[in-house]
Design an enzyme around this catalytic site. Sequence first.
Site, short mmCIF file in Angstrom:
data_model
loop_
_atom_site.label_atom_id
_atom_site.label_comp_id
_atom_site.label_asym_id
_atom_site.label_seq_id
_atom_site.Cartn_x
_atom_site.Cartn_y
_atom_site.Cartn_z
N HIS A 1 49.49 17.04 -22.21
CA HIS A 1 48.70 17.20 -23.44
C HIS A 1 49.37 18.25 -24.31
O HIS A 1 49.79 19.30 -23.81
CB HIS A 1 47.27 17.62 -23.11
CG HIS A 1 46.51 18.15 -24.30
ND1 HIS A 1 46.31 17.40 -25.43
CD2 HIS A 1 45.93 19.36 -24.54
CE1 HIS A 1 45.61 18.12 -26.31
NE2 HIS A 1 45.39 19.31 -25.80
N TYR B 1 58.76 -1.24 -32.54
CA TYR B 1 58.52 -1.86 -31.23
C TYR B 1 58.27 -0.84 -30.12
O TYR B 1 57.66 -1.17 -29.10
CB TYR B 1 59.66 -2.81 -30.86
CG TYR B 1 60.97 -2.15 -30.52
CD1 TYR B 1 61.21 -1.65 -29.24
CD2 TYR B 1 61.98 -2.05 -31.47
CE1 TYR B 1 62.42 -1.05 -28.93
CE2 TYR B 1 63.19 -1.45 -31.17
CZ TYR B 1 63.40 -0.95 -29.89
OH TYR B 1 64.59 -0.36 -29.58
#
Length: 215
Positions: A92, A113
């Site tokens: 995080h 992509y």
Amino acid sequence: MERNKLARQIIDTCLEMTRLGLNQGTAGNVSVRYQDGMLITPTGIPYEKLTESHIVFIDGNGKHEEGKLPSSEWRFHMAAYQSRPDANAVVHNHAVHCTAVSILNRSIPAIHYMIAAAGGNSIPCAPYATFGTRELSEHVALALKNRKATLLQHHGLIACEVNLEKALWLAHEVEVLAQLYLTTLAITDPVPVLSDEEIAVVLEKFKTYGLRIEE
């Protein structure tokens, strides 16, 4: 893997996260799945001062070992592992571009992509809740059901993967995508995106593509 080695990997990941510009100060946190719970960074200690003895074990019931205080965000790390049985590591941080997109309360769409690295055609933005709360952990658990990464509204990013190296790699990829998204948004809104069909093709190709690290 033995605890001290995992603890060292956690510290190295924290330092690398800062080196990559994904984090600063004592913000962010890192964990790995361990025994019936997890090992996680402590609260309030700068990464450069961390030692293996600072890393905190929390069992599957949310009880941490005495004499140590885990990161205030331990609940959403636990929620991530419960939501993603395939995940063995969680990263995080408050990366600038990811956090900026989260302030806009937008998901990152399929502008490139590489969005498929997170497991789908977008990277969601989990609703805001005060840091460290059960409510935030519930939002994270829901957002990660079908994704390996999610933005946290007005907060930052969380990424999970099979190991720390891949979790950090994914977090960095998402930050690049967030930067691309903000750059494109400055030119046009809505932004052009790849089709769901193309992302499905990429997801299939990604089964044999990506960061290769021995487990």
